[in-house]
Design a protein around this motif. Sequence first.
Motif, PDB file in Angstrom:
ATOM      1  N   UNK A  78      39.950  56.776 -15.824  1.00 20.83           N
ATOM      2  CA  UNK A  78      38.633  56.608 -15.211  1.00 20.83           C
ATOM      3  C   UNK A  78      38.699  56.000 -13.816  1.00 20.83           C
ATOM      4  N   UNK A  79      39.661  55.106 -13.590  1.00 19.06           N
ATOM      5  CA  UNK A  79      39.759  54.434 -12.287  1.00 19.06           C
ATOM      6  C   UNK A  79      40.791  55.070 -11.365  1.00 19.06           C
ATOM      7  N   UNK A  80      41.297  56.224 -11.739  1.00 18.79           N
ATOM      8  CA  UNK A  80      42.270  56.919 -10.901  1.00 18.79           C
ATOM      9  C   UNK A  80      41.597  57.354  -9.598  1.00 18.79           C
ATOM     10  N   UNK A  81      42.220  57.134  -8.446  1.00 23.65           N
ATOM     11  CA  UNK A  81      41.606  57.561  -7.184  1.00 23.65           C
ATOM     12  C   UNK A  81      41.231  59.048  -7.216  1.00 23.65           C
ATOM     13  N   UNK A  82      40.132  59.395  -6.578  1.00 25.30           N
ATOM     14  CA  UNK A  82      39.655  60.781  -6.600  1.00 25.30           C
ATOM     15  C   UNK A  82      40.627  61.728  -5.907  1.00 25.30           C
ATOM     16  N   UNK A  83      41.431  61.204  -4.976  1.00 24.60           N
ATOM     17  CA  UNK A  83      42.366  62.083  -4.274  1.00 24.60           C
ATOM     18  C   UNK A  83      43.612  62.391  -5.101  1.00 24.60           C
ATOM     19  N   UNK A  84      43.830  61.669  -6.180  1.00 25.13           N
ATOM     20  CA  UNK A  84      44.985  61.954  -7.039  1.00 25.13           C
ATOM     21  C   UNK A  84      44.841  63.337  -7.651  1.00 25.13           C
ATOM     22  N   UNK A  85      45.874  64.131  -7.542  1.00 21.41           N
ATOM     23  CA  UNK A  85      45.857  65.485  -8.096  1.00 21.41           C
ATOM     24  C   UNK A  85      46.222  65.407  -9.582  1.00 21.41           C
ATOM     25  N   UNK A  86      45.378  65.983 -10.428  1.00 24.10           N
ATOM     26  CA  UNK A  86      45.624  65.996 -11.873  1.00 24.10           C
ATOM     27  C   UNK A  86      45.891  67.432 -12.309  1.00 24.10           C
ATOM     28  N   UNK A  87      47.042  67.645 -12.919  1.00 18.83           N
ATOM     29  CA  UNK A  87      47.433  68.979 -13.370  1.00 18.83           C
ATOM     30  C   UNK A  87      47.474  68.991 -14.892  1.00 18.83           C
ATOM     31  N   UNK A  88      46.834  69.975 -15.481  1.00 14.98           N
ATOM     32  CA  UNK A  88      46.763  70.103 -16.939  1.00 14.98           C
ATOM     33  C   UNK A  88      47.584  71.299 -17.385  1.00 14.98           C
ATOM     34  N   UNK A  89      48.474  71.099 -18.352  1.00 19.17           N
ATOM     35  CA  UNK A  89      49.326  72.189 -18.847  1.00 19.17           C
ATOM     36  C   UNK A  89      48.922  72.668 -20.236  1.00 19.17           C
ATOM     37  N   UNK A  90      47.806  72.160 -20.766  1.00 12.69           N
ATOM     38  CA  UNK A  90      47.494  72.378 -22.182  1.00 12.69           C
ATOM     39  C   UNK A  90      46.873  73.739 -22.460  1.00 12.69           C
ATOM     40  N   UNK A 118      36.010  64.174 -16.338  1.00 14.19           N
ATOM     41  CA  UNK A 118      35.034  63.939 -15.277  1.00 14.19           C
ATOM     42  C   UNK A 118      35.685  63.919 -13.902  1.00 14.19           C
ATOM     43  N   UNK A 119      36.614  64.882 -13.693  1.00 12.36           N
ATOM     44  CA  UNK A 119      37.273  65.003 -12.400  1.00 12.36           C
ATOM     45  C   UNK A 119      37.907  66.392 -12.322  1.00 12.36           C
ATOM     46  N   UNK A 120      38.178  66.891 -11.110  1.00 10.60           N
ATOM     47  CA  UNK A 120      38.814  68.207 -10.970  1.00 10.60           C
ATOM     48  C   UNK A 120      40.235  68.189 -11.515  1.00 10.60           C
ATOM     49  N   UNK A 121      40.694  69.342 -11.963  1.00  8.66           N
ATOM     50  CA  UNK A 121      42.077  69.482 -12.418  1.00  8.66           C
ATOM     51  C   UNK A 121      42.663  70.774 -11.855  1.00  8.66           C
ATOM     52  N   UNK A 122      43.963  70.876 -11.957  1.00  8.44           N
ATOM     53  CA  UNK A 122      44.696  72.113 -11.686  1.00  8.44           C
ATOM     54  C   UNK A 122      45.197  72.632 -13.027  1.00  8.44           C
ATOM     55  N   UNK A 123      45.137  73.939 -13.224  1.00  9.51           N
ATOM     56  CA  UNK A 123      45.718  74.536 -14.429  1.00  9.51           C
ATOM     57  C   UNK A 123      47.025  75.202 -14.035  1.00  9.51           C
ATOM     58  N   UNK A 124      48.139  74.695 -14.564  1.00  9.37           N
ATOM     59  CA  UNK A 124      49.454  75.238 -14.217  1.00  9.37           C
ATOM     60  C   UNK A 124      50.440  74.974 -15.344  1.00  9.37           C
TER      61      UNK A 124
END
Length: 248
Positions: A78-90, A118-124
């Motif tokens: 929840x407190x992760x900076x918004x600029x941090x890129x989050x990638x989801x592999x699931x 509640x934040x953008x993700x990348x699917x890869x």
Amino acid sequence: MKIGIIGVGHIGKTLARKLSGTGHQVKVANSRGPETIEADVLATGAQAVTTAEALKNVEVIILSIPLHRIPEIAPLMADLPRETVVIDTSNYYPGRDGRIEAIEAGQIESLWVVDQLQRPVVKAWNSIGSDSFARFGTAPGSPDRIALPVAADREKDRKVGMKLVVDTGFDAYDAGPLAESWRQQPGAPAYCTDLSLGQLPLELAKAEQTRLPTRRDLAVAVMMERMGDSKTNPSADFGVRLSRTIYM
């Protein structure tokens, strides 16, 4: 880059080895504690840490956990900076994840993840079998190089995701926004079929969304009959042949 990986299962452990082996600063965590992470995961320089530590002072977070565990990790992010890129592999497999009504009703898996976090993700890296991922990365320009689709809504996220896919030994293909990421979900022609960069766009375009769940479940049934359980992953040879037969 500074990267935190949550999950060291079949895909997560290969991500840790490959990304740290190419010079990235990688921290890895699982739900059981850093002391349970096996030495081979750390062989190329990754550091075993707690989940909370993996989320600190990183530019990229890669979630390589079963889909049903995404809501568990959400409060920690929840407190992760918004600029941090989050990638989801699931990927969604009802036999493992339980029935998720929103996805059953047609919500795209990646967009369900966005709702949970509640934040953008990348699917890869969701569209390749673990054996192929571990064994078949090759140098850029190799004639047999496998391509992987990368979907994202933010341009920065997409660029980072594609760069890291290349760093793991595969061509990266811009698969568009998350709204189109159903084309790389289980049951689609681009899922676990080990396609080249020339082949991948056509197979993504051929996907028929309504047919994905039936094809996914058929493949699972065949794999369970062949492997004898739901946890043993098939070899690349068998898995790719099965996926191409059912999905393409």
